[in-house]
Write a protein that holds these residues in place. Structure first.
Motif, PDB file in Angstrom:
ATOM      1  N   ASP A   1       2.589  -2.242  10.618  1.00  0.00           N
ATOM      2  CA  ASP A   1       1.801  -2.026  11.836  1.00  0.00           C
ATOM      3  C   ASP A   1       0.320  -2.276  11.562  1.00  0.00           C
ATOM      4  OD1 ASP A   1       1.441  -0.632  14.635  1.00  0.00           O
ATOM      5  OD2 ASP A   1       0.118   0.454  13.270  1.00  0.00           O
ATOM      6  N   ALA A   2      -0.182  -1.695  10.483  1.00  0.00           N
ATOM      7  CA  ALA A   2      -1.591  -1.888  10.130  1.00  0.00           C
ATOM      8  C   ALA A   2      -1.901  -3.344   9.812  1.00  0.00           C
ATOM      9  CB  ALA A   2      -1.957  -0.995   8.947  1.00  0.00           C
ATOM     10  N   SER A   3      -0.941  -4.052   9.205  1.00  0.00           N
ATOM     11  CA  SER A   3      -1.178  -5.459   8.853  1.00  0.00           C
ATOM     12  C   SER A   3      -1.357  -6.324  10.095  1.00  0.00           C
ATOM     13  CB  SER A   3      -0.032  -5.997   7.989  1.00  0.00           C
ATOM     14  OG  SER A   3       1.130  -6.259   8.753  1.00  0.00           O
ATOM     15  N   HIS A   4      -0.583  -6.053  11.145  1.00  0.00           N
ATOM     16  CA  HIS A   4      -0.719  -6.815  12.382  1.00  0.00           C
ATOM     17  C   HIS A   4      -2.119  -6.644  12.970  1.00  0.00           C
ATOM     18  CE1 HIS A   4       3.925  -6.762  13.143  1.00  0.00           C
ATOM     19  NE2 HIS A   4       3.576  -7.479  12.101  1.00  0.00           N
TER      20      HIS A   4
ATOM     21  N   ILE B   1      -0.057 -12.024   3.415  1.00  0.00           N
ATOM     22  CA  ILE B   1      -1.004 -11.077   2.830  1.00  0.00           C
ATOM     23  C   ILE B   1      -0.272  -9.952   2.089  1.00  0.00           C
ATOM     24  CG2 ILE B   1      -2.641 -11.593   4.687  1.00  0.00           C
ATOM     25  CD1 ILE B   1      -2.099  -8.765   5.799  1.00  0.00           C
ATOM     26  N   LEU B   2      -1.021  -9.242   1.254  1.00  0.00           N
ATOM     27  CA  LEU B   2      -0.474  -8.101   0.524  1.00  0.00           C
ATOM     28  C   LEU B   2      -0.294  -6.920   1.485  1.00  0.00           C
ATOM     29  CD1 LEU B   2       0.197  -6.493  -2.097  1.00  0.00           C
ATOM     30  CD2 LEU B   2      -2.243  -5.942  -2.218  1.00  0.00           C
ATOM     31  N   ILE B   3       0.917  -6.384   1.534  1.00  0.00           N
ATOM     32  CA  ILE B   3       1.208  -5.213   2.360  1.00  0.00           C
ATOM     33  C   ILE B   3       1.963  -4.200   1.505  1.00  0.00           C
ATOM     34  CG2 ILE B   3       2.304  -4.316   4.444  1.00  0.00           C
ATOM     35  CD1 ILE B   3       2.258  -7.191   5.564  1.00  0.00           C
ATOM     36  N   GLU B   4       1.382  -3.025   1.358  1.00  0.00           N
ATOM     37  CA  GLU B   4       2.022  -1.940   0.620  1.00  0.00           C
ATOM     38  C   GLU B   4       1.883  -0.664   1.444  1.00  0.00           C
ATOM     39  OE1 GLU B   4       1.364   0.651  -3.486  1.00  0.00           O
ATOM     40  OE2 GLU B   4       0.573  -1.395  -3.362  1.00  0.00           O
ATOM     41  N   GLY B   5       2.969   0.061   1.612  1.00  0.00           N
ATOM     42  CA  GLY B   5       2.956   1.266   2.423  1.00  0.00           C
ATOM     43  C   GLY B   5       2.755   2.529   1.608  1.00  0.00           C
ATOM     44  N   ILE B   6       3.095   3.675   2.226  1.00  0.00           N
ATOM     45  CA  ILE B   6       2.863   4.972   1.585  1.00  0.00           C
ATOM     46  C   ILE B   6       4.158   5.612   1.082  1.00  0.00           C
ATOM     47  CG2 ILE B   6       0.839   5.352   3.050  1.00  0.00           C
ATOM     48  CD1 ILE B   6       2.563   7.535   4.508  1.00  0.00           C
ATOM     49  N   GLU B   7       5.262   4.869   1.108  1.00  0.00           N
ATOM     50  CA  GLU B   7       6.575   5.461   0.795  1.00  0.00           C
ATOM     51  C   GLU B   7       6.640   6.076  -0.595  1.00  0.00           C
ATOM     52  OE1 GLU B   7       5.994   2.232   1.583  1.00  0.00           O
ATOM     53  OE2 GLU B   7       7.709   1.335   2.625  1.00  0.00           O
ATOM     54  N   HIS B   8       5.827   5.594  -1.523  1.00  0.00           N
ATOM     55  CA  HIS B   8       5.927   6.055  -2.907  1.00  0.00           C
ATOM     56  C   HIS B   8       4.790   7.005  -3.300  1.00  0.00           C
ATOM     57  CE1 HIS B   8       9.145   3.205  -3.264  1.00  0.00           C
ATOM     58  NE2 HIS B   8       8.348   2.184  -2.993  1.00  0.00           N
TER      59      HIS B   8
ATOM     60  N   GLY C   1      -6.408  -0.905   6.014  1.00  0.00           N
ATOM     61  CA  GLY C   1      -6.402  -2.340   6.197  1.00  0.00           C
ATOM     62  C   GLY C   1      -7.768  -2.843   5.785  1.00  0.00           C
ATOM     63  N   ILE C   2      -7.806  -3.831   4.909  1.00  0.00           N
ATOM     64  CA  ILE C   2      -9.080  -4.294   4.334  1.00  0.00           C
ATOM     65  C   ILE C   2      -9.209  -5.802   4.480  1.00  0.00           C
ATOM     66  CG2 ILE C   2     -10.455  -4.473   2.223  1.00  0.00           C
ATOM     67  CD1 ILE C   2      -8.974  -1.932   1.239  1.00  0.00           C
TER      68      ILE C   2
ATOM     69  N   ARG D   1      -5.694  -7.383   2.922  1.00  0.00           N
ATOM     70  CA  ARG D   1      -4.650  -6.578   2.301  1.00  0.00           C
ATOM     71  C   ARG D   1      -4.529  -5.224   2.997  1.00  0.00           C
ATOM     72  NH1 ARG D   1      -9.161  -6.762  -1.214  1.00  0.00           N
ATOM     73  NH2 ARG D   1      -9.918  -4.702  -1.848  1.00  0.00           N
ATOM     74  N   VAL D   2      -3.345  -4.641   2.903  1.00  0.00           N
ATOM     75  CA  VAL D   2      -3.071  -3.300   3.403  1.00  0.00           C
ATOM     76  C   VAL D   2      -2.405  -2.530   2.277  1.00  0.00           C
ATOM     77  CG1 VAL D   2      -1.748  -1.917   5.055  1.00  0.00           C
ATOM     78  CG2 VAL D   2      -2.776  -4.086   5.786  1.00  0.00           C
ATOM     79  N   HIS D   3      -2.975  -1.374   1.914  1.00  0.00           N
ATOM     80  CA  HIS D   3      -2.384  -0.577   0.843  1.00  0.00           C
ATOM     81  C   HIS D   3      -3.034   0.810   0.798  1.00  0.00           C
ATOM     82  CE1 HIS D   3      -6.059  -1.369  -1.478  1.00  0.00           C
ATOM     83  NE2 HIS D   3      -5.890  -2.663  -1.214  1.00  0.00           N
TER      84      HIS D   3
END
Length: 334
Positions: free
Chosen positions: A194-197, A216-223, A243-244, A255-257
């Motif tokens: 969602d944030a990447s869009h 682009i690099l997309i990493e969530g908060i699952e971990h 989102g940066i 990137r999003v992370h």
């Protein structure tokens, strides 16, 4: 009189219809013309919508109606709304959309199809925060050095609870789902998509970049665990999903992370479901935009602002550029 058709009378669509009715006098004074909803389209006619407008299940009732001036697309999804928005533009209608996924994949095609027709999308990014207008208009004198922001309320709510109350990821995810902040399948939010869009939409305005989520690099908060939270606190940081977009020597990084942010910074203090976006311009310096990133009324506020701008004739080029950047757009760096 300006007549509006709404594709998708769900939470946001119903709020749009009701605000246009409830605030009709002030909106007419500000726009210069009366704005009315002529028709709305839904999937299920049996569900109560709480609106005083004509409803049907066929989108073509709006797309092909010569009396409708502005089509508001609030359906969600990608390919079906793309086909409908394309047809609406081909029929000479102005369009307002809140559909970030549609724009993440088809914004440049739609810009070409629209030409001089208004295609507005303030509500697609950060709900009621006027970040699109700020980038397209308020900061137009600037080269944008960077954009960074909390662009998803679900993940910010979850991280806030993990930081402030010591909640575990699985527990707070269930709570977010019970409160309606997270879907039964939360991947789109917690995975960072969602944030990447939203980031891609902002990057197009700032840098003229035509990139897709897969680029682009997309990493969530699952971990993210309580161990991560405690480690960050020990060194004076908090964890936020950002989102940066950052301009560097040879191009732009997108990137999003999850990101470690100094606990004293403004953006670290943005808690709960709220959103915030920081934009740095070469002339203005840093500007910060804060507010509700989702919700029927907040998102409807942004939709209606676009409708009023269209009625006033204040729309300009969709992605903010009347002509191509000299030397081409910025290069997306890995």
């Amino acid at each position: 009189m300006v007549k509006v058709g709404i594709l998708g009378v769900g939470t946001v669509g119903a709020s749009v219809a009701n605000i246009l009715e409830r605030n009709a006098d002030i909106l007419e004074a500000r726009a210069g013309k009366k704005i009315v909803v002529k028709h709305g389209v839904v999937q299920n006619m049996g569900k109560e919508r709480g609106v005083n407008i004509t409803l049907s299940t066929d989108p073509m009732d709006i797309i092909n109606d010569p009396d409708i001036d502005i089509v508001v697309e609030l359906m969600g999804g990608v390919e079906e709304p793309y086909a409908l928005v394309k047809k609406a533009l081909e029929n000479g209608k102005a369009v307002v959309t809140a559909n970030k996924a549609l724009l993440a994949y088809h914004r440049y095609e739609l810009q070409e199809i629209a030409g001089d027709l208004p295609l507005m999308y303030e509500a697609s990014t950060a709900g009621g925060i006027p970040i699109i207008g700020a980038l397209r208009n308020g900061l137009t004198a600037n080269h944008i050095e960077s954009i960074q922001g909390i662009m998803n309320g679900t993940t910010n709510y979850m991280l806030t609870k993990m930081i402030n109350e010591g909640a575990l990821y699985d527990e707070i995810l269930k709570e977010a789902q019970a409160l309606g902040y997270a879907e039964a399948d939360p991947t789109f939010d917690v995975g960072g998509f969602d944030a990447s869009h939203k980031l891609l939409i902002l990057a197009s305005i700032a840098y003229g970049i035509d990139a897709k989520p897969e680029d682009i690099l997309i990493e969530g908060i699952e971990h993210i665990t309580q161990t991560d939270v405690a480690f960050a606190k020990e060194f004076g940081y908090e964890i936020k999903l950002l989102g940066i977009a950052k301009k560097v020597e040879h191009g732009v990084e997108l990137r999003v992370h999850p990101t470690l942010i100094p606990a004293s910074s403004m953006i670290a203090k943005v808690d709960g479901v709220m959103n915030a976006v920081s934009v740095v311009g070469d002339s203005v310096g840093e500007t910060m935009y804060y507010g509700a990133g989702a919700g029927g009324e907040a998102t409807a506020s942004a939709v209606i602002a676009d409708i009023v701008d269209i009625v006033r004739g204040n729309h300009g080029p969709m992605l903010g550029y009347k002509k191509g950047l000299e030397g081409g757009s910025f290069e997306l760096l890995p």
